[in-house]
Design a protein around this motif. Structure first.
Motif, mmCIF file in Angstrom:
data_model
loop_
_atom_site.group_PDB
_atom_site.id
_atom_site.type_symbol
_atom_site.label_atom_id
_atom_site.label_comp_id
_atom_site.label_asym_id
_atom_site.label_seq_id
_atom_site.Cartn_x
_atom_site.Cartn_y
_atom_site.Cartn_z
ATOM 1 N N ILE A 150 0.837 -1.200 0.000
ATOM 2 C CA ILE A 150 0.000 0.000 0.000
ATOM 3 C C ILE A 150 0.873 1.253 0.000
ATOM 4 N N TYR A 151 1.952 1.236 0.779
ATOM 5 C CA TYR A 151 2.887 2.368 0.787
ATOM 6 C C TYR A 151 3.459 2.604 -0.611
ATOM 7 N N ASN A 152 3.874 1.515 -1.285
ATOM 8 C CA ASN A 152 4.452 1.652 -2.627
ATOM 9 C C ASN A 152 3.424 2.130 -3.645
ATOM 10 N N ILE A 153 2.177 1.710 -3.503
ATOM 11 C CA ILE A 153 1.129 2.204 -4.404
ATOM 12 C C ILE A 153 0.971 3.703 -4.222
ATOM 13 N N ARG A 154 0.909 4.137 -2.981
ATOM 14 C CA ARG A 154 0.769 5.579 -2.709
ATOM 15 C C ARG A 154 1.987 6.354 -3.201
ATOM 16 N N LYS A 155 3.164 5.790 -3.010
ATOM 17 C CA LYS A 155 4.391 6.453 -3.473
ATOM 18 C C LYS A 155 4.386 6.587 -4.999
ATOM 19 N N SER A 156 3.905 5.548 -5.671
ATOM 20 C CA SER A 156 3.881 5.585 -7.143
ATOM 21 C C SER A 156 2.929 6.648 -7.676
ATOM 22 N N GLN A 157 2.000 7.087 -6.854
ATOM 23 C CA GLN A 157 1.070 8.128 -7.276
ATOM 24 C C GLN A 157 1.728 9.505 -7.346
ATOM 25 N N VAL A 158 2.862 9.669 -6.664
ATOM 26 C CA VAL A 158 3.520 10.977 -6.650
ATOM 27 C C VAL A 158 4.945 10.947 -7.199
ATOM 28 N N VAL A 159 5.554 9.757 -7.283
ATOM 29 C CA VAL A 159 6.932 9.625 -7.757
ATOM 30 C C VAL A 159 6.945 8.720 -8.980
ATOM 31 N N ASN A 160 7.625 9.134 -10.015
ATOM 32 C CA ASN A 160 7.731 8.325 -11.222
ATOM 33 C C ASN A 160 8.887 7.338 -11.057
ATOM 34 N N ASP A 161 8.578 6.067 -10.765
ATOM 35 C CA ASP A 161 9.589 5.044 -10.501
ATOM 36 C C ASP A 161 9.157 3.731 -11.136
ATOM 37 N N ASN A 162 9.884 3.292 -12.168
ATOM 38 C CA ASN A 162 9.543 2.051 -12.867
ATOM 39 C C ASN A 162 9.709 0.806 -12.004
ATOM 40 N N GLU A 163 10.412 0.923 -10.892
ATOM 41 C CA GLU A 163 10.531 -0.224 -9.987
ATOM 42 C C GLU A 163 9.241 -0.427 -9.195
ATOM 43 N N LEU A 164 8.425 0.621 -9.078
ATOM 44 C CA LEU A 164 7.181 0.542 -8.316
ATOM 45 C C LEU A 164 5.949 0.422 -9.204
ATOM 46 N N PHE A 165 5.963 1.092 -10.337
ATOM 47 C CA PHE A 165 4.796 1.150 -11.214
ATOM 48 C C PHE A 165 5.283 1.114 -12.647
ATOM 49 N N LYS A 166 4.911 0.068 -13.354
ATOM 50 C CA LYS A 166 5.492 -0.161 -14.676
ATOM 51 C C LYS A 166 4.407 -0.512 -15.690
ATOM 52 N N LYS A 167 4.583 -0.002 -16.884
ATOM 53 C CA LYS A 167 3.701 -0.343 -17.998
ATOM 54 C C LYS A 167 4.214 -1.639 -18.624
ATOM 55 N N LEU A 168 3.365 -2.682 -18.637
ATOM 56 C CA LEU A 168 3.768 -3.970 -19.207
ATOM 57 C C LEU A 168 3.500 -4.043 -20.710
ATOM 58 N N ASN A 169 2.383 -3.486 -21.118
ATOM 59 C CA ASN A 169 2.068 -3.403 -22.539
ATOM 60 C C ASN A 169 1.095 -2.243 -22.737
ATOM 61 N N GLU A 170 0.476 -2.164 -23.867
ATOM 62 C CA GLU A 170 -0.395 -1.029 -24.188
ATOM 63 C C GLU A 170 -1.518 -0.831 -23.170
ATOM 64 N N ASN A 171 -2.017 -1.922 -22.597
ATOM 65 C CA ASN A 171 -3.179 -1.826 -21.718
ATOM 66 C C ASN A 171 -2.932 -2.207 -20.259
ATOM 67 N N VAL A 172 -1.883 -2.948 -19.993
ATOM 68 C CA VAL A 172 -1.674 -3.506 -18.656
ATOM 69 C C VAL A 172 -0.525 -2.803 -17.938
ATOM 70 N N LEU A 173 -0.793 -2.449 -16.678
ATOM 71 C CA LEU A 173 0.192 -1.826 -15.798
ATOM 72 C C LEU A 173 0.426 -2.757 -14.615
ATOM 73 N N GLU A 174 1.481 -2.478 -13.860
ATOM 74 C CA GLU A 174 1.795 -3.338 -12.737
ATOM 75 C C GLU A 174 2.396 -2.514 -11.597
ATOM 76 N N PHE A 175 1.823 -2.675 -10.403
ATOM 77 C CA PHE A 175 2.430 -2.153 -9.187
ATOM 78 C C PHE A 175 3.349 -3.254 -8.668
ATOM 79 N N ARG A 176 4.588 -2.884 -8.334
ATOM 80 C CA ARG A 176 5.585 -3.886 -7.945
ATOM 81 C C ARG A 176 6.122 -3.582 -6.543
#
Length: 103
Positions: A29-55
């Motif tokens: 939950i902390y990483n999801i919230r962090k990804s909302q304000v910080v651009n970090d591919n280790e936390l939030f990444k686009k997998l393809n045109e439609n799918v994203l991933e919180f990591r």
């Protein structure tokens, strides 16, 4: 800091999080919230045109929550998280299999 997007969790994602131990769930939950304000591919990444991933990596276990952009409302960007998975290191899986086979 204002979030760049909102996040909604669908029932399956909530069930996944509720099935985890408290520390793992809190870190995700902390990483999801962090990804909302910080651009970090280790936390939030686009997998393809439609799918994203919180990591999240917690205690050598990788947690993934899959998501997609909700494009129905032009005024607010919302990421909907659909479900999650957890991956443990291979050596832990091998240990569990050995223990199970001994039973």
């Amino acid at each position: 800091m204002n979030p760049k997007f909102n996040v909604e969790l669908l029932q399956e994602a909530n069930e996944f999080l509720n099935g985890l131990n408290e520390k793992a769930r809190d870190k995700i939950i902390y990483n999801i919230r962090k990804s909302q304000v910080v651009n970090d591919n280790e936390l939030f990444k686009k997998l393809n045109e439609n799918v994203l991933e919180f990591r999240t990596l917690h205690n050598k276990t990788k947690y993934r929550l899959f998501a997609f952009w909700d494009k129905t409302d032009k005024t607010e960007t919302v990421v909907i998280s659909t479900h999650g998975i957890e991956r443990r290191p291979k050596r832990h899986r091998k240990k569990r299999l050995k223990r199970r086979n001994k039973l």
